[in-house]
Design an enzyme around this catalytic site. Structure first.
Site, short mmCIF file in Angstrom:
data_model
loop_
_atom_site.label_atom_id
_atom_site.label_comp_id
_atom_site.label_asym_id
_atom_site.label_seq_id
_atom_site.Cartn_x
_atom_site.Cartn_y
_atom_site.Cartn_z
CB SER A 3 3.55 -2.89 -8.38
OG SER A 3 3.67 -4.16 -7.75
CE LYS A 34 2.08 -3.42 -11.58
NZ LYS A 34 0.92 -4.16 -11.78
CG HIS A 52 6.26 -5.53 -11.42
ND1 HIS A 52 5.03 -6.07 -11.08
CD2 HIS A 52 6.91 -5.37 -10.25
CE1 HIS A 52 4.95 -6.22 -9.77
NE2 HIS A 52 6.07 -5.80 -9.24
CG ASN A 53 1.89 -7.34 -13.21
OD1 ASN A 53 2.51 -6.56 -12.50
ND2 ASN A 53 0.58 -7.39 -13.20
CD GLU A 75 2.72 -10.14 -9.39
OE1 GLU A 75 2.99 -8.94 -9.29
OE2 GLU A 75 1.54 -10.57 -9.47
C1 6PG Z 1 0.91 -5.75 -8.38
C2 6PG Z 1 0.26 -6.98 -8.99
C3 6PG Z 1 -1.11 -6.75 -9.50
C4 6PG Z 1 -1.73 -7.94 -10.20
C5 6PG Z 1 -2.13 -9.04 -9.30
C6 6PG Z 1 -2.96 -10.15 -9.96
O1 6PG Z 1 1.94 -5.39 -8.92
O2 6PG Z 1 0.41 -5.19 -7.40
O3 6PG Z 1 1.04 -7.37 -10.08
O4 6PG Z 1 -1.03 -5.68 -10.38
O5 6PG Z 1 -2.84 -7.53 -10.88
O6 6PG Z 1 -1.02 -9.58 -8.70
O7 6PG Z 1 -2.36 -10.69 -11.08
P1 6PG Z 1 -2.86 -12.09 -11.67
O8 6PG Z 1 -4.33 -12.20 -11.40
O9 6PG Z 1 -2.59 -12.02 -13.12
O10 6PG Z 1 -2.10 -13.14 -10.96
#
Ligand code: 6PG
Length: 488
Positions: free
Chosen positions: A130, A190, A193-194, A197
């Site tokens: 990430s 991960k 994590h997302n 996010e």
């Molecule tokens: C990271 C992000 C990455 C992710 C994008 C887009 O940890 O660097 O999580 O892996 O793919 O942020 O995510 P979305 O298109 O689902 O918003």
């Protein structure tokens, strides 16, 4: 340049290229490979020039360029392309060689691949990476899991290139990378994590909506609030970039105001929600964050609905600064709920899949380099270091205290949003979860009675032992036969 490379990276999109440059800058020799060789040539004569990076034009030469055990990291699109490349690679590898998938793969795929390759004597690692392109270049957060026998060979490279945060002595040496666990656990972490996010981003968006539509603030004023919040417990990468975004002007106007309000998504938030449903974990905030993106996507329908369905006209009468303070409290408390739910999901998954996850180490991996990096993760690490079996982050003394102090403001914000007709799904669902979690007596007694009434699904009694099930013939017309008591 060393005669043989330490590692190969396959896939020269921006993440792949930047990881290679990061590895080379830390003294490793890297072989670059891409499906089309002209991309490799362009890279070698461009950004990779003069660095310890060599190219390979075939799988044979890629494999021959590597020191044993060979380490090959795939930075290709997740799904079928990963399986396709593994299939091409395997006949050329020897026992003990290592394949790493650094894309956003589904954890079930990594689980399956780890087991299948172990049968062939190969070590597979599914690793979350990430931090976007900048993270890949300067130090990402790396979350590897899979066949643990691969870790001793990978550790110097992965911890060498990862982001570093302060250790106990305040030195920037603690790597945001550690071994996560067996099978698909790296990609699971991960994925969570997302999901987090998604939650963090939506919470910030809801705070923005209240500032814009309830307080009537301008982009410049909103920017100042985020700048200020970034000097508090909320200090994080996402708050920092949000402040920057509000300051970015195009022809004198904040660009963000010209961007269409329809959100995209690549799926990792959805997988987190689906997994939570499978495991029966109330991951309400992340679920709402995913649905908020879905709702945003039906723009035309919302525009039509806005002229049919009328609500109150937002009007703020109180003290603006006091409301902004409450908003900060609401954001912080909701964020704590979101992380509490995310860690609860990991706990349940660890039980289900037999992983031994170290939650303090996971918090440290997220402390730097990744998209959700924040000072707040220090407190999470401390909480799990104090009690590795902590059932819920909200029960940690520090977080219980923060939420306690934030509570009044949090309730005020949700109440104002409801009265003024402003949609804040994540802020509100976090409060509802908090209230549900701290309620000793929920109305599920009625729910069980309903299930038993129409379907003889049975219930447990407050005045009897857990595990004893009862059925009542509620209408006098039903029989005495109860249905089975299984739960999904
Ligand atoms: C990271 C992000 C990455 C992710 C994008 C887009 O940890 O660097 O999580 O892996 O793919 O942020 O995510 P979305 O298109 O689902 O918003």
């Amino acid at each position: 340049m060393k005669e043989l490379s330490d590692i190969a990276v396959v896939g020269l999109a921006v993440m792949g290229e930047n990881l290679i440059l990061n590895m080379a800058s830390k003294g490793f020799t890297v072989t670059a490979f891409n499906r089309s060789y002209d991309k490799v040539e362009r890279f070698l004569s461009g950004r990779a020039q003069g660095k310890t990076i060599r190219g390979a034009d075939s799988i044979e030469s890629l494999v021959a360029s590597l020191e044993k055990p060979r380490k090959i990291m795939l930075m290709v699109k997740s799904g079928q392309p990963v399986d396709d490349f593994i299939e091409k690679l395997v006949p050329h590898l020897d026992e003990g060689d290592i394949i790493i998938d650094g894309g956003n793969s589904q954890f079930e795929d990594s689980d399956r691949r780890t087991a299948a390759l172990a049968e062939k004597g190969l070590l597979y690692v599914g690793s979350g990476v990430s931090g976007g392109e900048e993270g890949a270049l300067k130090g990402p957060s790396i979350m590897p899991g899979g066949d643990e026998r691969a870790w001793p060979s990978l550790k110097p490279i992965f911890q060498g290139i990862s982001a570093k945060v302060a250790d106990e002595n305040g030195e920037l040496t603690a790597p945001c990378c550690d071994w996560v666990g067996d099978g698909g656990s790296g990609h699971f972490v991960k994925m969570v994590h997302n999901g987090i996010e998604y939650g963090d981003m939506q919470l910030i968006c809801e705070a923005y909506l209240l500032m814009r539509d309830l307080l009537g603030m301008t982009a410049d004023e909103i920017k100042e609030v985020f700048v200020e919040w970034n000097n508090t417990e909320l200090s994080s990468y996402l708050i920092e970039i949000t402040a920057d975004i509000f300051g970015y002007k195009e022809d004198g106007k904040a660009l963000v105001e010209s961007i269409l309000d329809t959100a995209g998504q690549k799926g990792t938030g959805k997988w987190t929600g689906v997994t939570a449903l499978h495991l029966g974990v109330p991951l309400t905030l992340i679920g709402e964050a995913v649905f908020a993106r879905c709702l945003s996507a039906i723009k035309e329908e919302r525009v039509d609905a806005s002229s049919v369905l009328k609500g109150p006209k937002p009007e703020f009468k109180g003290d603006r600064q006091a409301f902004l303070n409450s908003l900060k409290d609401a954001l912080l408390a909701s964020k704590i709920v979101s992380y509490a739910q995310g860690f609860a999901l990991m706990r349940e998954a660890a039980k289900e899949y037999n992983w031994k996850l170290n939650y303090g180490a996971i918090a440290l991996m997220w402390r730097g380099g990744c998209i959700i990096r924040s000072v707040f993760l220090d407190n999470i690490k401390t909480a799990f270091d104090k009690d590795e079996n902590l059932r819920n982050l909200l029960l940690d003394e520090y977080f219980a205290d923060v939420v306690q102090n934030a509570q009044q403001g949090w309730r005020e914000v949700i109440a104002q949003a409801a009265v003024n007709g402003i949609s804040v799904p994540c802020l509100a669902s976090a409060l509802t979860y908090f209230d549900g979690y701290r309620t000793a007596n929920l109305p599920a007694n009625l729910l069980q009675a309903q299930r038993d009434y129409f379907g003889a699904h049975t219930y447990e009694r407050k005045d009897k032992n857990r595990g004893e099930f009862f059925h009542t013939n509620w209408t006098g017309r039903g029989g005495d036969t109860a249905s089975t008591t299984y739960d999904v």
